[in-house]
Design an enzyme around this catalytic site. Structure first.
Site, short mmCIF file in Angstrom:
data_model
loop_
_atom_site.label_atom_id
_atom_site.label_comp_id
_atom_site.label_asym_id
_atom_site.label_seq_id
_atom_site.Cartn_x
_atom_site.Cartn_y
_atom_site.Cartn_z
N HIS A 1 7.37 -11.17 -9.90
CA HIS A 1 7.23 -10.46 -8.62
C HIS A 1 5.75 -10.38 -8.26
CE1 HIS A 1 8.15 -7.70 -5.39
NE2 HIS A 1 7.34 -6.78 -5.90
N CYS B 1 8.42 -12.02 -1.83
CA CYS B 1 7.25 -11.23 -2.23
C CYS B 1 5.99 -12.08 -2.30
CB CYS B 1 7.51 -10.55 -3.57
SG CYS B 1 7.88 -11.69 -4.93
#
Length: 329
Positions: free
Chosen positions: A272, A22
């Site tokens: 994330h 990510c």
């Protein structure tokens, strides 16, 4: 609803997540949205290099960005680029800091691109030149040196902040805690203050909000989730004093438009990354969360100011192209 339909509606191509990719995915969205960067990279034709294709970062990045911009109707599978980074010590399946990966990719481009003039043009695109000032707090002797950043590291306080205040504080003289510097006049290490003067600004301004800090109380690294407000239009003329800017820079256009926000959700050790990207065609905002991409509003972008575990970590601004009016004096 399929992932294909999400990417079609947004105008951005989603990117598959290959186990903790990510961070790289969010950076790729920002690179793809930087028109000058993609144009420069597309000018390069690989020649006279002994770097294998599967290890050649600028080549793999060029191919991937072309794919991202040519067909946005489906999710991109970009394992070749991720494997290339892995072979260049940006490991797969490892949690990374997005600013460190950003600087590593730019350094790999400098090292591996065969056209060195073009490599310098890419570097200049992000290069923030500053004059570093060190002042001895015993005799007040001032030493000056010129250096540069490819992303401006902005310290933030554990309370409410604005990007403008963070930039202003960065250029102010600050005490260097924990270290004494050698004073040429005193001939020994003395308490020192450090500050910067702005020499030149780039066309693409990258701001790194330093949200990680060491906690003396707990003894480990913590993430600062405090609020940092940032504007859609950033004007250095209203942030810095004239004595903090070189004369040549005072004649330049110093207004910047925000076009990318990279967001981190989580703790200092795990989390994330996602990206908010502004469309150059219709000026709308999109949110890219790996393969899931959707249209959003500026209010959604404002929700990343902070105050929770989900907050902006890196900001990308584009210099306005209109010139400043010349003085009549």
């Amino acid at each position: 609803m399929s992932l294909m339909s999400y990417t079609t509606r947004s105008g951005l191509m989603g990117l598959s997540n290959y186990g903790l990719s990510c961070c790289v995915n969010s950076l790729l969205q920002s690179f793809s949205a930087t028109q000058e960067f993609t144009e420069l990279l597309n000018r390069w034709q690989m020649s006279d290099t002994d770097i294998p294709e599967d290890c050649n970062t600028p080549l793999q990045l060029q191919r991937l960005l072309r794919k991202m911009q040519s067909d946005k109707s489906h999710t991109a599978h970009h394992e070749d680029f991720l494997r290339c980074l892995d072979r260049n010590h940006i490991q797969l399946y490892v949690q990374h800091d997005v600013d460190e990966v950003f600087l590593s990719i730019l350094n790999l481009i400098q090292q591996q691109i065969s056209d060195k003039e073009l490599a310098q043009e890419i570097k200049q695109l992000y290069k923030i030149t500053v004059e570093q000032n060190l002042q001895c707090q015993t005799c007040f002797y001032l030493t000056k040196d010129t250096s540069y950043f490819l992303s401006l590291p902005l310290p933030i306080s554990d309370c409410s902040n604005t990007v403008e205040n963070c930039i202003h504080c960065f250029f102010e003289l600050q005490d260097i805690t924990g270290n004494f510097c050698l004073c040429e006049r005193c001939g020994e290490r003395k308490p020192t203050k450090q500050g910067f003067k702005l020499v030149s600004l780039p066309n693409v301004l990258c701001l790194h909000l330093k949200r990680s800090g060491y906690s003396l109380r707990s003894g480990y690294t913590k993430k600062l989730n405090c609020e940092v407000k940032f504007p859609e239009v950033l004007d250095f003329q209203t942030i810095l004093r004239r004595d903090q800017i070189s004369e040549s820079t005072q004649e330049e256009e110093r207004k910047y438009d925000l076009f990318a926000v990279i967001v981190h959700c989580g703790t200092a050790l795990f989390g994330h990354y996602t990206a908010y990207i502004k469309s150059s065609s219709d000026q709308s905002w999109n949110h890219a969360d790996d393969s899931y991409v959707r249209k959003v509003s500026w209010k959604d972008v404002e929700s990343t100011f902070g105050g929770s575990r989900r907050c902006a970590y890196m900001l990308m601004y584009q210099r306005r192209q209109d010139k400043m009016p010349q003085s009549s004096n």
